[in-house]
Write a protein that holds these residues in place. Structure first.
Motif, PDB file in Angstrom:
ATOM      1  N   GLY A  21     -46.564  -0.421  10.828  1.00 18.04           N
ATOM      2  CA  GLY A  21     -45.559  -0.628   9.803  1.00 18.04           C
ATOM      3  C   GLY A  21     -44.346   0.259   9.910  1.00 18.04           C
ATOM      4  O   GLY A  21     -43.560   0.307   8.985  1.00 18.04           O
ATOM      5  N   GLY A  22     -44.146   0.956  11.013  1.00 16.08           N
ATOM      6  CA  GLY A  22     -42.991   1.838  11.157  1.00 16.08           C
ATOM      7  C   GLY A  22     -41.699   1.066  11.379  1.00 16.08           C
ATOM      8  O   GLY A  22     -41.678  -0.158  11.504  1.00 16.08           O
ATOM      9  N   TYR A  23     -40.621   1.816  11.428  1.00 17.43           N
ATOM     10  CA  TYR A  23     -39.302   1.226  11.655  1.00 17.43           C
ATOM     11  C   TYR A  23     -39.207   0.647  13.051  1.00 17.43           C
ATOM     12  O   TYR A  23     -39.655   1.232  14.020  1.00 17.43           O
ATOM     13  N   LYS A  24     -38.607  -0.523  13.141  1.00 13.14           N
ATOM     14  CA  LYS A  24     -38.327  -1.163  14.424  1.00 13.14           C
ATOM     15  C   LYS A  24     -36.833  -1.415  14.492  1.00 13.14           C
ATOM     16  O   LYS A  24     -36.177  -1.629  13.470  1.00 13.14           O
ATOM     17  N   PHE A  25     -36.306  -1.409  15.702  1.00 14.92           N
ATOM     18  CA  PHE A  25     -34.884  -1.645  15.911  1.00 14.92           C
ATOM     19  C   PHE A  25     -34.467  -2.964  15.252  1.00 14.92           C
ATOM     20  O   PHE A  25     -35.090  -3.993  15.446  1.00 14.92           O
ATOM     21  N   GLY A  26     -33.430  -2.920  14.423  1.00 10.74           N
ATOM     22  CA  GLY A  26     -32.916  -4.122  13.772  1.00 10.74           C
ATOM     23  C   GLY A  26     -33.454  -4.368  12.379  1.00 10.74           C
ATOM     24  O   GLY A  26     -33.030  -5.315  11.714  1.00 10.74           O
ATOM     25  N   ASP A  27     -34.398  -3.543  11.911  1.00  9.39           N
ATOM     26  CA  ASP A  27     -34.966  -3.738  10.578  1.00  9.39           C
ATOM     27  C   ASP A  27     -33.890  -3.673   9.492  1.00  9.39           C
ATOM     28  O   ASP A  27     -33.875  -4.496   8.584  1.00  9.39           O
ATOM     29  N   ILE A  28     -32.997  -2.716   9.609  1.00 11.71           N
ATOM     30  CA  ILE A  28     -31.946  -2.555   8.591  1.00 11.71           C
ATOM     31  C   ILE A  28     -31.010  -3.754   8.616  1.00 11.71           C
ATOM     32  O   ILE A  28     -30.645  -4.304   7.570  1.00 11.71           O
ATOM     33  N   SER A  29     -30.634  -4.212   9.798  1.00 11.54           N
ATOM     34  CA  SER A  29     -29.742  -5.370   9.922  1.00 11.54           C
ATOM     35  C   SER A  29     -30.381  -6.616   9.328  1.00 11.54           C
ATOM     36  O   SER A  29     -29.720  -7.374   8.604  1.00 11.54           O
ATOM     37  N   ARG A  30     -31.653  -6.839   9.626  1.00 10.16           N
ATOM     38  CA  ARG A  30     -32.346  -8.010   9.070  1.00 10.16           C
ATOM     39  C   ARG A  30     -32.445  -7.915   7.551  1.00 10.16           C
ATOM     40  O   ARG A  30     -32.260  -8.907   6.847  1.00 10.16           O
ATOM     41  N   PHE A  31     -32.716  -6.717   7.052  1.00  8.01           N
ATOM     42  CA  PHE A  31     -32.801  -6.512   5.607  1.00  8.01           C
ATOM     43  C   PHE A  31     -31.462  -6.830   4.942  1.00  8.01           C
ATOM     44  O   PHE A  31     -31.399  -7.552   3.950  1.00  8.01           O
ATOM     45  N   LEU A  32     -30.373  -6.289   5.497  1.00 15.26           N
ATOM     46  CA  LEU A  32     -29.049  -6.524   4.922  1.00 15.26           C
ATOM     47  C   LEU A  32     -28.640  -7.990   5.011  1.00 15.26           C
ATOM     48  O   LEU A  32     -28.057  -8.541   4.073  1.00 15.26           O
TER      49      LEU A  32
END
Length: 142
Positions: A21-32
């Motif tokens: 469940g850790g951070y993966k590249f692009g998580d913030i972009s997908r969330f936004l």
């Protein structure tokens, strides 16, 4: 201590790459992106976002406002077809209405070119003018 620290970093990297469940590249972009499309869907009333939904919605709102400003319906009942010059016609009518009102005319149709100037001169001549009348006269002259 250096060796131990490197081992901990390797262990942490392994934990992040194992599908946890850790951070993966692009998580913030997908969330936004998800938040933005949810807001667009809320605004447009659609369930699923497709490219251009926001632009089409804003175009429809602008056309409704122009139609309403022209004195017609708000455009919600039927699709309003904007014609070139509609906004200019609305602006001209609004200015003419305000000028007629200032000149003491009951309707914009009664307004004639020069009514505002004659009203200003009349007010100045009788001494019944305000600072805004003088300001308007200066704006008309310049």
């Amino acid at each position: 201590w250096q060796m131990n620290n490197n081992n901990n970093n390797k262990q942490n990297n392994n934990n992040n790459n194992d599908g946890g469940g850790g951070y993966k590249f692009g998580d913030i972009s997908r969330f936004l992106a998800r938040k933005a499309t949810d807001k667009v869907n809320e605004l447009t009333g659609k369930d699923d976002y497709s490219f251009g939904d926001l632009s089409r919605h804003l175009d429809k709102l602008a056309k409704q406002r122009v139609q309403g400003a022209k004195g017609g319906t708000t455009g919600e009942e039927e699709e309003y077809q904007y014609e070139f010059g509609d906004l200019s016609i609305w602006a001209k009518n609004l200015v003419q209405e305000k000028a007629a009102n200032y000149a003491g005319k009951e309707t914009a149709d009664e307004y004639q070119f020069g009514d505002v100037s004659r009203t200003i001169l009349s007010k100045v001549g009788s001494g019944e003018y305000s600072v805004s009348d003088v300001y308007l006269a200066l704006r008309v002259l310049v």
